[in-house]
Design an enzyme around this catalytic site. Structure first.
Site, mmCIF file in Angstrom:
data_model
loop_
_atom_site.group_PDB
_atom_site.id
_atom_site.type_symbol
_atom_site.label_atom_id
_atom_site.label_comp_id
_atom_site.label_asym_id
_atom_site.label_seq_id
_atom_site.Cartn_x
_atom_site.Cartn_y
_atom_site.Cartn_z
ATOM 1 N N CYS A 1 -47.751 41.051 -7.524
ATOM 2 C CA CYS A 1 -47.286 41.339 -6.165
ATOM 3 C C CYS A 1 -46.088 40.378 -5.670
ATOM 4 O O CYS A 1 -46.167 39.131 -5.838
ATOM 5 C CB CYS A 1 -48.361 41.028 -5.264
ATOM 6 S SG CYS A 1 -48.119 41.372 -3.484
ATOM 7 N N PHE B 1 -31.520 35.811 -19.777
ATOM 8 C CA PHE B 1 -31.667 36.166 -21.286
ATOM 9 C C PHE B 1 -31.443 34.613 -21.835
ATOM 10 O O PHE B 1 -30.618 34.538 -22.814
ATOM 11 C CB PHE B 1 -30.553 37.177 -21.617
ATOM 12 C CG PHE B 1 -30.786 38.394 -21.203
ATOM 13 C CD1 PHE B 1 -31.858 39.467 -21.641
ATOM 14 C CD2 PHE B 1 -30.174 38.940 -20.293
ATOM 15 C CE1 PHE B 1 -32.131 40.465 -21.006
ATOM 16 C CE2 PHE B 1 -30.347 40.218 -19.885
ATOM 17 C CZ PHE B 1 -31.253 41.127 -20.172
ATOM 18 N N ALA B 2 -32.100 33.635 -21.243
ATOM 19 C CA ALA B 2 -31.693 32.393 -21.906
ATOM 20 C C ALA B 2 -32.817 32.226 -22.865
ATOM 21 O O ALA B 2 -33.963 31.725 -22.827
ATOM 22 C CB ALA B 2 -32.242 31.296 -20.947
ATOM 23 N N ARG B 3 -32.640 32.715 -24.206
ATOM 24 C CA ARG B 3 -33.457 32.663 -25.270
ATOM 25 C C ARG B 3 -32.635 32.550 -26.497
ATOM 26 O O ARG B 3 -31.443 32.848 -26.464
ATOM 27 C CB ARG B 3 -34.383 33.650 -25.386
ATOM 28 C CG ARG B 3 -33.701 35.096 -25.262
ATOM 29 C CD ARG B 3 -34.754 36.131 -24.880
ATOM 30 N NE ARG B 3 -34.246 37.422 -25.007
ATOM 31 C CZ ARG B 3 -34.675 38.697 -24.244
ATOM 32 N NH1 ARG B 3 -35.840 38.471 -23.766
ATOM 33 N NH2 ARG B 3 -34.025 39.777 -24.422
ATOM 34 N N GLU B 4 -33.424 32.082 -27.731
ATOM 35 C CA GLU B 4 -32.548 31.865 -28.917
ATOM 36 C C GLU B 4 -31.319 31.269 -28.912
ATOM 37 O O GLU B 4 -31.487 29.812 -28.598
ATOM 38 C CB GLU B 4 -32.293 33.467 -29.672
ATOM 39 C CG GLU B 4 -33.588 34.067 -29.741
ATOM 40 C CD GLU B 4 -33.231 35.647 -30.136
ATOM 41 O OE1 GLU B 4 -31.789 35.921 -30.017
ATOM 42 O OE2 GLU B 4 -34.180 36.478 -30.399
ATOM 43 N N ASP B 5 -30.161 31.637 -28.934
ATOM 44 C CA ASP B 5 -28.880 30.560 -28.869
ATOM 45 C C ASP B 5 -28.082 31.015 -27.959
ATOM 46 O O ASP B 5 -26.778 30.746 -28.116
ATOM 47 C CB ASP B 5 -28.563 30.455 -30.074
ATOM 48 C CG ASP B 5 -27.531 29.459 -30.284
ATOM 49 O OD1 ASP B 5 -27.731 28.144 -29.647
ATOM 50 O OD2 ASP B 5 -26.382 29.446 -31.171
ATOM 51 N N ARG B 6 -28.466 31.825 -26.923
ATOM 52 C CA ARG B 6 -27.429 32.410 -25.948
ATOM 53 C C ARG B 6 -28.018 32.581 -24.729
ATOM 54 O O ARG B 6 -29.209 32.070 -24.215
ATOM 55 C CB ARG B 6 -27.279 33.825 -26.467
ATOM 56 C CG ARG B 6 -28.278 34.593 -26.364
ATOM 57 C CD ARG B 6 -27.837 36.157 -26.620
ATOM 58 N NE ARG B 6 -28.957 37.278 -26.562
ATOM 59 C CZ ARG B 6 -29.010 38.037 -25.431
ATOM 60 N NH1 ARG B 6 -28.110 38.055 -24.424
ATOM 61 N NH2 ARG B 6 -30.001 38.979 -25.115
#
Length: 277
Positions: free
Chosen positions: A128, A264-269
């Site tokens: 919610c 999309f703050a993940r892996e290396d980017r």
């Protein structure tokens, strides 16, 4: 210890740490894979109706994980603009009922009068955000403007997400809860989990405020919606970073508030949708 934290009875602080209702349940199940079937005992995340009651009147019922409820009460009250400071909230009782949990709070009468005038009764859904808002004008509230600063360096955010992942004990056991992390002044990371992403954000914001810490960077293991950016700005966060994408409305709110918005703050980017400062 801050003034706001002293207002919480010792028994409430203990309940905030563990909860009278367990956050995980063990249930029997059958696993199937290429080798066939096997019986197992699975850990599942609990979700229960949690009523937030102000001056005897129920304002919201949220489906939430029954853990860190003291943080939830404070964070929800502040991020929703129901009060201006944590010291305005007096937690009277935490009632564990057959139908759910009731968080009983007292707030100043002028605050309560404003709540009553909103005509907003929130009915509990796990995800919610704006459900229960009575009209369109009340749905999109004015947003607080924060002191704009540049976003953290990419590696700083990625390292923070890595640390947040290691603090997700409930999700590691159940695979069914969101997490919110908060980088506070001084560089420490606070983390909270909940079946609802908005609830996780309220819990981590409440945890920081209750301990007298200044929220700076909010991390969420979900998309960045309008509501999450609004809550972050309400408590002075200068950056919101999500592992998934933001909505277009979230970007517009970030621009209005002067909040850095990262997706999309993940892996290396990572992708910066709004840069302030």
């Amino acid at each position: 210890m801050t003034e706001s934290l002293r207002r919480f009875p010792d028994w409430w602080q203990a309940a905030n740490e563990s909860g009278s209702t367990e956050a995980l349940a063990r249930v029997p199940a059958v696993r199937e894979d290429s080798c066939g079937y096997s019986e197992s005992i699975e850990s599942l995340a609990e979700e229960v109706p949690v009523a937030l009651v102000y001056n005897g009147s129920s304002h919201a019922v949220m489906m939430a994980t029954p853990k860190d409820l003291g943080d939830f009460a404070v964070g929800f009250s502040l991020s929703e603009g129901l009060v201006g400071e944590a010291r305005e909230i007096e937690l009277v009782d935490c009632l564990h009922l057959a139908s759910g949990i009731s968080l009983q709070m007292l707030i100043p009468q002028h605050r309560f009068a404003t709540i009553a005038g909103r005509d907003r009764k929130l009915g509990g859904r796990t995800g919610c955000g704006l459900c229960g808002t009575a009209d369109l004008e009340a749905a999109i509230r004015p947003v607080r403007t924060v002191a704009s600063t540049p976003p953290p360096q990419r590696q700083t955010l990625l390292d923070a997400f890595s640390l947040l992942h290691r603090q997700q004990a409930l999700n590691a056991a159940s695979g069914a809860v969101h997490a919110a992390g908060l980088l506070v002044a001084g560089g420490a990371l606070i983390a909270r989990e909940d079946v609802g992403r908005h609830n996780a954000v309220d819990k981590v914001l409440g945890a920081a405020i209750r301990h007298g810490l200044r929220p700076c960077v909010l991390l969420v293991t979900s998309r960045a919606s309008y509501e999450l950016v609004h809550k972050a700005a309400q408590l002075g966060c200068t950056t919101v970073a999500a592992i998934s994408g933001p909505t277009a409305m979230a970007v517009r709110i970030a621009e209005q508030a002067g909040v850095n918005l990262v997706g999309f703050a993940r892996e290396d980017r990572m992708t910066i949708y709004h840069r302030a400062g």
